[in-house]
Design a protein around this motif. Structure first.
Motif, short mmCIF file in Angstrom:
data_model
loop_
_atom_site.label_atom_id
_atom_site.label_comp_id
_atom_site.label_asym_id
_atom_site.label_seq_id
_atom_site.Cartn_x
_atom_site.Cartn_y
_atom_site.Cartn_z
N LYS A 154 49.10 35.99 32.14
CA LYS A 154 48.34 37.15 31.30
C LYS A 154 47.24 37.78 32.27
CE LYS A 154 49.08 35.51 26.76
NZ LYS A 154 48.66 34.49 25.77
N LEU A 155 46.82 37.00 33.23
CA LEU A 155 45.75 37.52 34.23
C LEU A 155 46.28 38.70 34.85
CD1 LEU A 155 44.40 34.15 35.59
CD2 LEU A 155 43.14 35.92 33.90
N PRO A 156 45.60 39.88 35.05
CA PRO A 156 46.11 40.85 35.80
C PRO A 156 46.92 40.72 37.25
CG PRO A 156 43.55 41.12 35.73
CD PRO A 156 44.17 39.62 34.76
N HIS B 148 37.80 40.23 36.04
CA HIS B 148 38.54 40.31 34.61
C HIS B 148 37.97 39.16 33.85
CE1 HIS B 148 42.03 40.77 31.99
NE2 HIS B 148 42.03 39.34 31.99
N LEU C 285 41.91 29.50 28.58
CA LEU C 285 42.52 29.27 30.09
C LEU C 285 41.93 28.10 30.48
CD1 LEU C 285 43.43 30.63 32.67
CD2 LEU C 285 41.14 31.67 32.95
N VAL D 41 49.41 39.19 37.91
CA VAL D 41 49.96 37.69 38.21
C VAL D 41 51.25 37.91 37.31
CG1 VAL D 41 49.60 35.16 37.73
CG2 VAL D 41 47.55 36.53 38.25
N MET E 255 36.61 38.94 29.80
CA MET E 255 37.53 38.20 28.74
C MET E 255 36.59 37.62 27.56
SD MET E 255 40.12 36.33 31.20
CE MET E 255 40.70 34.94 30.19
N MET F 241 42.46 40.85 45.10
CA MET F 241 43.11 40.18 44.09
C MET F 241 41.94 39.15 43.45
SD MET F 241 45.93 39.45 42.39
CE MET F 241 46.59 38.18 41.33
N ILE G 53 47.91 31.86 32.33
CA ILE G 53 47.75 32.27 33.69
C ILE G 53 48.45 33.73 33.73
CG2 ILE G 53 48.03 31.86 36.19
CD1 ILE G 53 46.96 28.78 35.54
N ARG H 250 39.31 41.19 41.69
CA ARG H 250 39.96 41.71 40.35
C ARG H 250 39.88 40.69 39.26
NH1 ARG H 250 45.91 44.21 40.05
NH2 ARG H 250 45.81 44.88 37.63
N LEU H 251 40.40 39.36 39.74
CA LEU H 251 40.52 38.34 38.73
C LEU H 251 39.33 37.69 38.03
CD1 LEU H 251 43.13 35.96 40.31
CD2 LEU H 251 43.73 37.39 38.15
N SER I 295 43.66 24.90 29.06
CA SER I 295 44.92 24.87 29.34
C SER I 295 45.13 24.07 30.72
CB SER I 295 45.66 26.10 29.38
OG SER I 295 45.43 26.87 30.36
#
Lengths: 198, 198
Positions: free
Chosen positions: A16-18, B31, B43, A20, B35, B24, A14, B27-28, B46
């Motif tokens: 590695k997410l932008p 992103h 992700l 964060v 990926m 945010m 997590i 953005r996430l 985990s």
């Protein structure tokens, strides 16, 4: 005692997410562990569903459930004017401006010599192909106003001018160093009416 | 044009995570759409693996893959002293302090009259049961130093004193209004040696 390994792994991924950081990643991880199974299912489902259904439009490379996307298949659009943006988010931001009625092209990023991102890493080739096959009288370059966006704009302008197509750049109103997707409608609207030939 | 519905849904759900605002979340989301499938799988895996393997220890309610957790089953611990914390993250923060060799109890939150969080919403009952069944000579209350943590500490102290067990509160060194899990080792160490009877 350290964090148990499964939590540690989740935090590492997590993180590695932008945007964060380590503390935020820890906070999100423990929050996810405390969520109900229904909430976690909704979170994971929404990610998987979006990944499965969203595709790049084969005309403008906007993200859409349909191909061509609703913008490209909208018959009310002026089809001889093309706005070039870096990302699908930028396309949405520009599309909120009623003054602009043309079509779009999503580059998928910006040139960045320092990060070794060259013309082949974004859709320069595909843009040129489209400009050659469609009848476009003007290209508005709406890349971000940071250095990468500027480099990309200058690079594209030179290529497009050789095709005898008018090239303009969003100019007036945009704060320098900013991200187009965060600009408000009025700012983008002003930038469109004050656009300058390159 | 607005965001396509699957992206909109993902943004809406991610926005509900703690500390994540609308920008945010957007953005996430974009992103995550960009990926690689491998990255997304890692992700989601985990998260699912952590959810499946992490359970509450039945003795202290720490999060662990094992029951009892490594802390409770550590024979080197002083078993007659108990540190009461709000969350598993707080337990990890306190456990980094070498001066403290006792056991733990995780409340799972703090009392908050304004949010209608009462003794039945955290593990007050289970704490009392443990204090009655085990031989505990001292309880160190290490709840956060914000108003909820203070209310919880005062409430617990009164109950525990009635059981004729010494109650102390982390005191010296902790910045008021702070979150224990973000405190550094030295601060927590000082707070332990300067603990005060309640």
């Amino acid at each position: 005692m350290n964090r148990p390994q499964p939590i540690e792994k989740m935090v590492e991924i997590i993180k590695k997410l932008p945007g964060v950081g380590p503390k935020m990643a820890e906070r999100l991880s423990y929050h996810i562990l405390e969520m109900s199974q229904g909430e976690v299912d909704r979170l994971l489902d929404s990610i998987q569903k979006a990944r499965q259904t969203m595709k790049n439009c084969s005309v403008c490379y906007n993200l859409s459930e349909h191909d061509p996307c609703p913008v490209c298949s909208d018959s009310a659009k002026e089809r001889d004017i093309l706005c070039v943006v870096e990302t699908p988010q930028d396309l949405i931001a520009v599309s909120r401006v009623k003054e602009y009625k043309g079509l779009y092209f999503v580059l998928g990023g910006a040139l960045s010599p320092l990060d070794a991102v060259g013309p082949n890493d974004i859709r320069v080739e595909k843009l040129i192909k489209r400009l050659k096959s469609d009848t476009i009288s003007e290209v508005i370059i709406a890349t971000d106003t940071d250095s990468k966006g500027e480099i990309t704009a200058v690079y594209l302008a030179e290529i497009i001018k050789k095709l005898n197509i008018k090239v303009t750049r969003l100019g007036y109103g945009l704060p320098v160093g900013g991200d187009i997707e965060y600009a408000d409608e009025v700012t983008i609207s002003r930038a469109i009416s004050g656009r300058q030939e390159m």
